[in-house]
Design a protein around this motif. Structure first.
Motif, short mmCIF file in Angstrom:
data_model
loop_
_atom_site.label_atom_id
_atom_site.label_comp_id
_atom_site.label_asym_id
_atom_site.label_seq_id
_atom_site.Cartn_x
_atom_site.Cartn_y
_atom_site.Cartn_z
N ARG A 140 18.93 42.65 51.30
CA ARG A 140 19.68 41.88 50.29
C ARG A 140 20.82 42.74 49.76
NH1 ARG A 140 17.06 38.42 45.45
NH2 ARG A 140 16.83 37.04 47.26
N GLY A 141 22.03 42.18 49.77
CA GLY A 141 23.19 42.89 49.26
C GLY A 141 23.93 42.08 48.22
N GLU A 142 24.62 42.78 47.33
CA GLU A 142 25.45 42.16 46.31
C GLU A 142 26.87 42.68 46.44
OE1 GLU A 142 21.91 42.02 42.89
OE2 GLU A 142 23.62 43.38 42.67
N SER A 143 27.86 41.80 46.40
CA SER A 143 29.26 42.19 46.41
C SER A 143 29.75 42.25 44.97
CB SER A 143 30.09 41.17 47.21
OG SER A 143 31.44 41.54 47.23
N LEU A 144 30.19 43.44 44.55
CA LEU A 144 30.46 43.69 43.13
C LEU A 144 31.92 43.53 42.75
CD1 LEU A 144 28.24 46.91 42.82
CD2 LEU A 144 27.58 44.51 42.46
N GLY A 145 32.81 43.31 43.74
CA GLY A 145 34.24 43.21 43.46
C GLY A 145 34.97 44.44 43.94
N GLY A 146 36.23 44.25 44.34
CA GLY A 146 37.03 45.37 44.81
C GLY A 146 36.52 45.99 46.09
N GLY A 147 35.70 45.27 46.85
CA GLY A 147 35.13 45.80 48.07
C GLY A 147 33.88 46.62 47.88
N LYS A 148 33.48 46.84 46.62
CA LYS A 148 32.27 47.62 46.35
C LYS A 148 31.04 46.73 46.49
CE LYS A 148 34.39 50.88 43.09
NZ LYS A 148 34.03 52.12 43.77
N THR B 131 33.74 34.13 54.01
CA THR B 131 32.58 35.00 53.83
C THR B 131 31.69 34.99 55.06
OG1 THR B 131 32.62 34.52 51.46
CG2 THR B 131 30.60 35.47 52.33
N ASP B 132 31.54 33.83 55.69
CA ASP B 132 30.69 33.74 56.88
C ASP B 132 31.23 34.61 58.01
OD1 ASP B 132 32.93 32.09 57.13
OD2 ASP B 132 31.81 30.30 57.71
N ARG B 133 32.54 34.54 58.25
CA ARG B 133 33.12 35.36 59.32
C ARG B 133 33.05 36.84 58.99
NH1 ARG B 133 35.74 32.29 63.01
NH2 ARG B 133 36.06 30.10 62.44
N ALA B 134 33.22 37.17 57.70
CA ALA B 134 33.17 38.57 57.30
C ALA B 134 31.76 39.13 57.45
CB ALA B 134 33.64 38.71 55.85
N LEU B 135 30.75 38.38 57.01
CA LEU B 135 29.37 38.84 57.16
C LEU B 135 29.02 39.05 58.63
CD1 LEU B 135 27.61 36.49 54.57
CD2 LEU B 135 27.62 39.00 54.50
N LEU B 136 29.41 38.10 59.45
CA LEU B 136 29.09 38.20 60.88
C LEU B 136 29.84 39.36 61.52
CD1 LEU B 136 27.44 36.89 63.11
CD2 LEU B 136 29.35 35.34 63.54
N THR C 58 35.17 38.54 51.03
CA THR C 58 35.36 38.91 52.44
C THR C 58 35.14 40.39 52.66
OG1 THR C 58 37.75 38.90 51.98
CG2 THR C 58 36.86 36.99 53.09
N ALA C 59 35.87 41.26 51.98
CA ALA C 59 35.69 42.71 52.17
C ALA C 59 34.27 43.13 51.78
CB ALA C 59 36.72 43.49 51.35
N GLY C 60 33.81 42.66 50.62
CA GLY C 60 32.45 43.00 50.21
C GLY C 60 31.41 42.45 51.15
N ALA C 61 31.62 41.23 51.61
CA ALA C 61 30.68 40.62 52.55
C ALA C 61 30.62 41.40 53.86
CB ALA C 61 31.09 39.17 52.82
N ALA C 62 31.79 41.77 54.38
CA ALA C 62 31.82 42.56 55.61
C ALA C 62 31.12 43.90 55.42
CB ALA C 62 33.26 42.78 56.06
#
Length: 222
Positions: free
Chosen positions: A123-131, A60-65, A22-26
């Motif tokens: 293209r983005g990658e979510s690495l954990g911890g919001g990074k 994840t969908d809501r966070a990305l949007l 969620t945080a990473g996706a946003a």
């Protein structure tokens, strides 16, 4: 031994449940919308790996949007991002792709179309911890963390362009933290990404655009 801060362990301020989903996706969505001019009219998210399998359950969908509409990771509006996007007239869709496996497990391709018809895929990658990490802009492989203010310059791969960019920044007393150039092939489209320790001058893009070989300048302020 690499250093791990307490923020890496606890994660960022966020709308849950997951710092990576969620945080990473946003965060990825937030960075992506900074790279295209003007309001968006359409966006498609192609999700890979665990993003593709759990995007509904983890939000994840809501966070990305929410991120694509400029919401920060702790913005309560993320919970209602579907409704807010519809009110704004933003068309959106989510396409899970579980066939491509040779990819980071928390990966998303964001295809954006703005009101002027300009298109861009990030293209983005979510690495954990919001990074997060931005690893591709359109068809060019890049590497961009979004932890610093940055200028992303799209230009022809011509001699002197990188020197011109650095001179523009030096003339405005911008301190360069990192600078990288990525290109499709020699003489073709290239992306120069310059990350700075501080905020960038708001009008620096207009200065850099004066070079004939430069197509677009995007500024991401942190």
């Amino acid at each position: 031994m690499s250093f791990i801060s307490i923020f890496d362990v606890m994660g960022p301020n966020m709308i849950g449940p997951s710092s990576s989903h969620t945080a990473g996706a946003a965060r990825i969505g937030f960075l992506a919308q900074k790279m295209i001019n003007g309001p968006l009219k359409e966006v498609n998210f192609t999700l890979y790996g665990s993003f593709a399998r759990t995007f509904k359950g983890h939000g994840t969908d809501r966070a990305l949007l929410g991120g694509i509409m400029g919401f920060s990771t702790d913005d309560m509006r993320i919970r209602n991002s579907f409704e807010i996007a519809k009110e704004k007239g933003l068309t959106f869709s989510f396409t899970p792709n579980e066939l491509e496996t040779d990819i980071h497990p928390n990966t998303v391709d964001i295809h954006m179309v703005n009101n002027n018809g300009q298109e861009m895929t990030v293209r983005g990658e979510s690495l954990g911890g919001g990074k997060v990490r931005i690893v591709k802009i359109n068809s060019v492989q890049v590497d961009f963390s979004g932890e610093y203010s940055a200028i992303i310059v799209i230009h022809q791969d011509k001699p002197g362009v990188a020197a011109y960019i650095t001179k523009c920044l030096s003339d405005r007393n911008v301190n360069i933290a990192f600078m990288r150039l990525f290109r499709e092939s020699k003489g073709e489209i290239a992306y120069t990404i310059v990350e700075s320790d501080g905020r960038l001058p708001e009008d620096i893009g207009n200065t850099i655009r004066k070079n004939q070989h430069i197509h677009e300048v995007m500024i991401v302020q942190m």
